[in-house]
Design a protein around this motif. Structure first.
Motif, PDB file in Angstrom:
ATOM      1  N   THR A  61      -7.878   2.649   0.862  1.00  0.00           N
ATOM      2  CA  THR A  61      -8.988   3.129   0.779  1.00  0.00           C
ATOM      3  C   THR A  61      -8.624   3.288  -1.275  1.00  0.00           C
ATOM      4  O   THR A  61      -7.583   3.519  -0.966  1.00  0.00           O
ATOM      5  CB  THR A  61      -8.519   4.401   1.199  1.00  0.00           C
ATOM      6  OG1 THR A  61      -7.824   5.295   0.762  1.00  0.00           O
ATOM      7  CG2 THR A  61      -9.600   4.458   2.158  1.00  0.00           C
ATOM      8  N   PRO A  62      -8.909   3.119  -1.656  1.00  0.00           N
ATOM      9  CA  PRO A  62      -9.662   3.210  -3.498  1.00  0.00           C
ATOM     10  C   PRO A  62      -9.213   4.892  -3.595  1.00  0.00           C
ATOM     11  O   PRO A  62      -8.877   5.485  -2.143  1.00  0.00           O
ATOM     12  CB  PRO A  62     -10.378   3.242  -3.955  1.00  0.00           C
ATOM     13  CG  PRO A  62     -11.172   3.614  -2.809  1.00  0.00           C
ATOM     14  CD  PRO A  62     -11.248   3.081  -1.150  1.00  0.00           C
ATOM     15  N   CYS A  63      -8.059   4.965  -4.701  1.00  0.00           N
ATOM     16  CA  CYS A  63      -8.195   6.791  -5.460  1.00  0.00           C
ATOM     17  C   CYS A  63      -9.374   7.039  -5.861  1.00  0.00           C
ATOM     18  O   CYS A  63     -10.365   6.678  -7.064  1.00  0.00           O
ATOM     19  CB  CYS A  63      -6.881   6.189  -6.516  1.00  0.00           C
ATOM     20  SG  CYS A  63      -6.659   8.112  -7.130  1.00  0.00           S
ATOM     21  N   ARG A  64      -9.778   8.415  -5.286  1.00  0.00           N
ATOM     22  CA  ARG A  64     -11.034   8.052  -5.420  1.00  0.00           C
ATOM     23  C   ARG A  64     -10.957   9.581  -6.757  1.00  0.00           C
ATOM     24  O   ARG A  64     -12.194  10.102  -8.055  1.00  0.00           O
ATOM     25  CB  ARG A  64     -11.806   9.387  -4.155  1.00  0.00           C
ATOM     26  CG  ARG A  64     -11.598   8.558  -3.195  1.00  0.00           C
ATOM     27  CD  ARG A  64     -12.733   9.730  -2.212  1.00  0.00           C
ATOM     28  NE  ARG A  64     -13.124  10.865  -2.405  1.00  0.00           N
ATOM     29  CZ  ARG A  64     -13.556  11.744  -1.950  1.00  0.00           C
ATOM     30  NH1 ARG A  64     -12.716  11.921  -0.473  1.00  0.00           N
ATOM     31  NH2 ARG A  64     -13.627  12.948  -2.193  1.00  0.00           N
TER      32      ARG A  64
ATOM     33  N   HIS B 107       1.141  -1.529  -0.160  1.00  0.00           N
ATOM     34  CA  HIS B 107       0.187   0.118   0.492  1.00  0.00           C
ATOM     35  C   HIS B 107       0.755   0.694   0.165  1.00  0.00           C
ATOM     36  O   HIS B 107       0.500   2.391  -0.739  1.00  0.00           O
ATOM     37  CB  HIS B 107      -1.069  -0.163   0.827  1.00  0.00           C
ATOM     38  CG  HIS B 107      -1.982   1.621   1.814  1.00  0.00           C
ATOM     39  ND1 HIS B 107      -3.194   1.854   1.089  1.00  0.00           N
ATOM     40  CD2 HIS B 107      -1.678   2.067   2.152  1.00  0.00           C
ATOM     41  CE1 HIS B 107      -3.272   3.387   0.896  1.00  0.00           C
ATOM     42  NE2 HIS B 107      -1.764   3.644   2.084  1.00  0.00           N
ATOM     43  N   PHE B 108       2.330   1.328   0.860  1.00  0.00           N
ATOM     44  CA  PHE B 108       3.051   2.876   1.118  1.00  0.00           C
ATOM     45  C   PHE B 108       3.303   2.296  -0.157  1.00  0.00           C
ATOM     46  O   PHE B 108       3.933   3.845  -0.603  1.00  0.00           O
ATOM     47  CB  PHE B 108       3.529   2.596   2.073  1.00  0.00           C
ATOM     48  CG  PHE B 108       2.273   2.330   3.547  1.00  0.00           C
ATOM     49  CD1 PHE B 108       1.585   4.111   4.177  1.00  0.00           C
ATOM     50  CD2 PHE B 108       2.166   1.486   4.139  1.00  0.00           C
ATOM     51  CE1 PHE B 108       1.039   3.622   4.465  1.00  0.00           C
ATOM     52  CE2 PHE B 108       0.493   1.713   5.329  1.00  0.00           C
ATOM     53  CZ  PHE B 108       0.359   3.215   5.179  1.00  0.00           C
ATOM     54  N   ASP B 109       4.155   0.923  -0.668  1.00  0.00           N
ATOM     55  CA  ASP B 109       5.382   1.448  -1.876  1.00  0.00           C
ATOM     56  C   ASP B 109       4.460   1.850  -3.183  1.00  0.00           C
ATOM     57  O   ASP B 109       4.482   2.856  -4.233  1.00  0.00           O
ATOM     58  CB  ASP B 109       5.360   0.279  -2.253  1.00  0.00           C
ATOM     59  CG  ASP B 109       6.501  -0.576  -1.105  1.00  0.00           C
ATOM     60  OD1 ASP B 109       6.994   0.179  -0.607  1.00  0.00           O
ATOM     61  OD2 ASP B 109       6.728  -1.483  -1.442  1.00  0.00           O
ATOM     62  N   LYS B 110       2.981   1.834  -2.734  1.00  0.00           N
ATOM     63  CA  LYS B 110       2.644   2.170  -4.520  1.00  0.00           C
ATOM     64  C   LYS B 110       2.028   3.817  -4.379  1.00  0.00           C
ATOM     65  O   LYS B 110       1.053   4.240  -4.838  1.00  0.00           O
ATOM     66  CB  LYS B 110       1.061   1.644  -4.039  1.00  0.00           C
ATOM     67  CG  LYS B 110       1.291  -0.138  -5.484  1.00  0.00           C
ATOM     68  CD  LYS B 110      -0.374  -0.954  -5.231  1.00  0.00           C
ATOM     69  CE  LYS B 110       0.289  -2.193  -5.977  1.00  0.00           C
ATOM     70  NZ  LYS B 110      -0.432  -2.473  -6.074  1.00  0.00           N
TER      71      LYS B 110
END
Length: 165
Positions: A70-73, A53-56
């Motif tokens: 959480t998804p990218c809004r 999650h944090f690498d992305k």
């Protein structure tokens, strides 16, 4: 001060040791109120997902600060996203993006693409805000907070309000 939580995840707290103990007791109490199964050990798969999650969150212009899970809004339109934290080193790239948007806006005006003009204007507003935020970060200088000291206890003071030495 570092304190361990269930599983291989370690939490680092910046506070006094007595506060860590108090906080650990608070956590232990809260956990005792929850069902036992909620606090199992973290699996390798869960740990990998958490780290991924944090690498992305590392993107071209800086870091995405959206919460875990959480998804990218904004469908990866990072320039318009309020949680994008722009790295000040990327100010030249933001200037390049701004120049490109201005050229695109000019073409949209020539072609009378009113919806495109509106979208570009909105994006330009966000680009300029991100530039201002990143420029402000460059201008900030570190603040010396000094070395923390302990506060005098009540026994260090006399009944007259003067500190005993």
């Amino acid at each position: 001060m570092t304190t361990s939580v269930p599983g291989p995840i370690t939490v680092t707290l910046s506070c006094l040791p007595k506060d860590v103990g108090r906080y650990q007791r608070y956590l232990d109490h809260r956990r005792s109120q929850r069902p036992e199964g909620e606090y199992g050990d973290v699996t390798a798969e869960e740990r990998a997902e958490f780290e991924e999650h944090f690498d992305k969150r590392k993107v071209e212009l800086g870091n995405c600060a959206r919460p875990y899970g959480t998804p990218c809004r904004h469908e990866h339109a990072c320039i318009r996203c309020p949680v994008l934290q722009v790295n000040p080193k990327m100010l030249p790239r933001l200037a390049e993006i701004e120049r490109d948007l201005i050229l695109r806006r000019k073409r949209a005006e020539e072609e009378q693409w009113l919806g495109e003009i509106e979208g570009i204007d909105l994006t330009l507003t966000f680009v300029r805000a991100k530039q201002a935020d990143a420029a402000r970060l460059v201008q900030r200088s570190p603040v010396a907070l000094g070395i923390p000291t302990t506060r005098p206890s009540a026994s260090d003071w006399s009944t007259t309000g003067e500190r005993q030495r």
